[in-house]
Design a protein around this motif. Structure first.
Motif, PDB file in Angstrom:
ATOM      1  N   LEU A   1       0.840  -1.195   0.000  1.00  0.00           N
ATOM      2  CA  LEU A   1       0.000   0.000   0.000  1.00  0.00           C
ATOM      3  C   LEU A   1       0.877   1.247   0.000  1.00  0.00           C
ATOM      4  O   LEU A   1       1.910   1.291   0.653  1.00  0.00           O
ATOM      5  CB  LEU A   1      -0.913  -0.017   1.224  1.00  0.00           C
TER       6      LEU A   1
ATOM      7  N   SER B   1      -7.835  -0.753   4.096  1.00  0.00           N
ATOM      8  CA  SER B   1      -7.630  -2.183   3.869  1.00  0.00           C
ATOM      9  C   SER B   1      -7.569  -2.971   5.171  1.00  0.00           C
ATOM     10  O   SER B   1      -7.966  -4.131   5.212  1.00  0.00           O
ATOM     11  CB  SER B   1      -6.336  -2.394   3.081  1.00  0.00           C
TER      12      SER B   1
ATOM     13  N   GLN C   1      -4.837   4.162   2.470  1.00  0.00           N
ATOM     14  CA  GLN C   1      -5.005   2.831   1.895  1.00  0.00           C
ATOM     15  C   GLN C   1      -4.799   1.756   2.953  1.00  0.00           C
ATOM     16  O   GLN C   1      -5.519   0.764   2.973  1.00  0.00           O
ATOM     17  CB  GLN C   1      -4.025   2.609   0.746  1.00  0.00           C
TER      18      GLN C   1
END
Length: 79
Positions: free
Chosen positions: A68, A77, A73
């Motif tokens: 990432l 995630s 992000q």
């Protein structure tokens, strides 16, 4: 303060606070700025990622490696 059934997972906790539009979290970006995001947006993005992974065949108990590029992000995630 929350009442009722205790949460079992992080996504359960996120789901519980997602409807509270005034609540959120902050993180530091790569360039050092501070970003603030509401929990309902995090829940929406995390849910989208989860559905996409499931559509690609990922199942409960599978292992997944991710690369990432930024803090958001990772947070999205992670959930």
């Amino acid at each position: 303060m929350f009442t009722g059934k205790p949460v079992q997972t992080l996504i359960d906790a996120l789901r519980r606070v997602a409807d509270r539009h005034e609540s959120g979290y902050s993180y530091v970006t790569e360039d050092g700025t501070i970003q603030c995001e509401p929990f309902h947006e995090l829940y929406r993005r995390a849910n989208r990622i989860g559905r996409a992974l499931k559509a690609h065949g990922l199942e409960k108990g599978d292992r997944l490696g991710m690369i990432l590029y930024d803090s958001q992000q990772f947070i999205d995630s992670f959930f």
